[in-house]
Design a protein around this motif. Structure first.
Motif, PDB file in Angstrom:
ATOM      1  N   UNK A 117      47.427  31.652  45.756  1.00  0.00           N
ATOM      2  CA  UNK A 117      46.037  31.616  46.210  1.00  0.00           C
ATOM      3  C   UNK A 117      45.785  32.828  47.093  1.00  0.00           C
ATOM      4  N   UNK A 118      44.627  33.455  46.894  1.00  0.00           N
ATOM      5  CA  UNK A 118      44.235  34.651  47.638  1.00  0.00           C
ATOM      6  C   UNK A 118      42.839  34.419  48.197  1.00  0.00           C
ATOM      7  N   UNK A 119      42.686  34.598  49.514  1.00  0.00           N
ATOM      8  CA  UNK A 119      41.396  34.401  50.162  1.00  0.00           C
ATOM      9  C   UNK A 119      41.024  35.692  50.874  1.00  0.00           C
ATOM     10  N   UNK A 120      39.866  36.258  50.510  1.00  0.00           N
ATOM     11  CA  UNK A 120      39.430  37.533  51.070  1.00  0.00           C
ATOM     12  C   UNK A 120      38.015  37.413  51.631  1.00  0.00           C
ATOM     13  N   UNK A 121      37.804  37.971  52.828  1.00  0.00           N
ATOM     14  CA  UNK A 121      36.462  38.070  53.393  1.00  0.00           C
ATOM     15  C   UNK A 121      35.831  39.340  52.847  1.00  0.00           C
ATOM     16  N   UNK A 122      34.756  39.170  52.072  1.00  0.00           N
ATOM     17  CA  UNK A 122      34.113  40.295  51.398  1.00  0.00           C
ATOM     18  C   UNK A 122      32.603  40.142  51.441  1.00  0.00           C
ATOM     19  N   UNK A 123      31.920  41.235  51.220  1.00  0.00           N
ATOM     20  CA  UNK A 123      30.465  41.166  51.081  1.00  0.00           C
ATOM     21  C   UNK A 123      30.127  40.358  49.829  1.00  0.00           C
ATOM     22  N   UNK A 124      29.029  39.612  49.883  1.00  0.00           N
ATOM     23  CA  UNK A 124      28.585  38.794  48.750  1.00  0.00           C
ATOM     24  C   UNK A 124      28.421  39.660  47.507  1.00  0.00           C
ATOM     25  N   UNK A 125      28.028  40.910  47.672  1.00  0.00           N
ATOM     26  CA  UNK A 125      27.842  41.823  46.542  1.00  0.00           C
ATOM     27  C   UNK A 125      29.138  42.079  45.779  1.00  0.00           C
ATOM     28  N   UNK A 126      30.269  41.687  46.348  1.00  0.00           N
ATOM     29  CA  UNK A 126      31.544  41.867  45.652  1.00  0.00           C
ATOM     30  C   UNK A 126      31.567  41.115  44.315  1.00  0.00           C
ATOM     31  N   UNK A 127      30.771  40.078  44.204  1.00  0.00           N
ATOM     32  CA  UNK A 127      30.718  39.309  42.958  1.00  0.00           C
ATOM     33  C   UNK A 127      30.131  40.125  41.799  1.00  0.00           C
ATOM     34  N   UNK A 128      29.474  41.238  42.119  1.00  0.00           N
ATOM     35  CA  UNK A 128      28.923  42.125  41.100  1.00  0.00           C
ATOM     36  C   UNK A 128      29.993  43.121  40.651  1.00  0.00           C
ATOM     37  N   UNK A 129      29.701  43.857  39.610  1.00  0.00           N
ATOM     38  CA  UNK A 129      30.542  44.987  39.225  1.00  0.00           C
ATOM     39  C   UNK A 129      31.382  44.728  37.997  1.00  0.00           C
ATOM     40  N   UNK A 130      31.138  45.499  36.952  1.00  0.00           N
ATOM     41  CA  UNK A 130      31.900  45.372  35.714  1.00  0.00           C
ATOM     42  C   UNK A 130      33.345  45.801  35.898  1.00  0.00           C
ATOM     43  N   UNK A 131      33.613  46.715  36.838  1.00  0.00           N
ATOM     44  CA  UNK A 131      34.958  47.235  37.049  1.00  0.00           C
ATOM     45  C   UNK A 131      35.941  46.223  37.608  1.00  0.00           C
ATOM     46  N   UNK A 132      35.450  45.107  38.119  1.00  0.00           N
ATOM     47  CA  UNK A 132      36.345  44.070  38.640  1.00  0.00           C
ATOM     48  C   UNK A 132      36.193  42.759  37.862  1.00  0.00           C
ATOM     49  N   UNK A 133      35.693  42.851  36.648  1.00  0.00           N
ATOM     50  CA  UNK A 133      35.502  41.647  35.830  1.00  0.00           C
ATOM     51  C   UNK A 133      36.793  40.882  35.618  1.00  0.00           C
ATOM     52  N   UNK A 134      37.933  41.592  35.530  1.00  0.00           N
ATOM     53  CA  UNK A 134      39.210  40.908  35.323  1.00  0.00           C
ATOM     54  C   UNK A 134      39.514  39.919  36.438  1.00  0.00           C
ATOM     55  N   UNK A 135      39.211  40.284  37.680  1.00  0.00           N
ATOM     56  CA  UNK A 135      39.517  39.373  38.778  1.00  0.00           C
ATOM     57  C   UNK A 135      38.395  38.375  39.038  1.00  0.00           C
ATOM     58  N   UNK A 136      37.145  38.792  38.864  1.00  0.00           N
ATOM     59  CA  UNK A 136      36.023  37.869  39.078  1.00  0.00           C
ATOM     60  C   UNK A 136      35.985  36.817  37.972  1.00  0.00           C
TER      61      UNK A 136
END
Length: 196
Positions: A117-136
């Motif tokens: 399990x991995x928990x990260x504090x990130x901006x809500x906009x992190x949910x966007x972006x095609x470049x991170x589709x593998x992890x999202x």
């Protein structure tokens, strides 16, 4: 000409050095209230521990938390490059951090090779972006989105005017090592930074 980042109140990448923005205590308390963190004997690893803004409150709340950081900020955990680690410390079930934003994708991807399990504090906009589709699309299970804005996280060493809030929505993103069923989505829950 002033850069876009400066116009928007963000420091240019060159000025951010090691990207230390201490996590507000409100964020840590809210995370504890979610129930996402494991009880002992499991262990939490904070790999970008800085001066202990996440690590220390978790320890005070009774969690077994191991801290490390690339930079020595006067704690006993400096000199560890998380992205070069090939094995988690013993009993680590969760990696939890506020990663350097410029390395957020690398931190999430690498953390998923080291802990379930991995928990990260990130901006809500992190949910966007095609470049991170593998992890999202493949590993994001839950997002704990703040109802209010967090207190502003000022860059380490910054001595200019201080803002009262972040100006951007933040959330705790919870990723799971086991891949999700494609297109099954992730759950978004709202939490209050103030009520924790």
């Amino acid at each position: 000409m002033t850069s876009f980042a400066v116009q928007q109140g963000r420091a240019p990448l060159a000025d951010r050095k090691d990207d230390l923005y201490e996590t507000p205590i409100e964020a840590v308390r809210a995370l504890i209230a979610t129930g996402e963190l494991p009880a002992s004997p499991a262990r939490i690893w904070e790999p970008a521990a800085g001066r202990g803004a996440i690590h220390d409150p978790l320890r005070e709340a009774g969690f077994d938390c191991y801290g490390s950081d690339l930079v020595d900020y006067g704690k006993d955990w400096g000199g560890h490059d998380f992205l070069m680690e090939w094995k988690a410390p013993p009993r680590v079930d969760v990696i939890c951090t506020n990663p350097p934003f410029k390395l957020a994708d690398a931190f999430v991807r690498h953390a998923l090779t080291l802990a379930p399990k991995v928990i990260m504090l990130l901006r809500w906009a992190y949910a966007e972006g095609a470049g991170r589709s593998d992890i999202i699309d493949g590993h994001l299970a839950r997002v704990w989105l703040g109802k209010e804005r967090l207190p502003f996280m000022h860059r380490d060493g910054y001595d200019g005017p201080k803002n009262s809030n972040s100006g951007a929505p933040f959330a705790w993103f919870v990723f799971e090592q086991q891949k999700r069923i494609p297109d099954s989505g992730f759950v978004v829950r709202r939490i209050s930074w103030r009520d924790a």
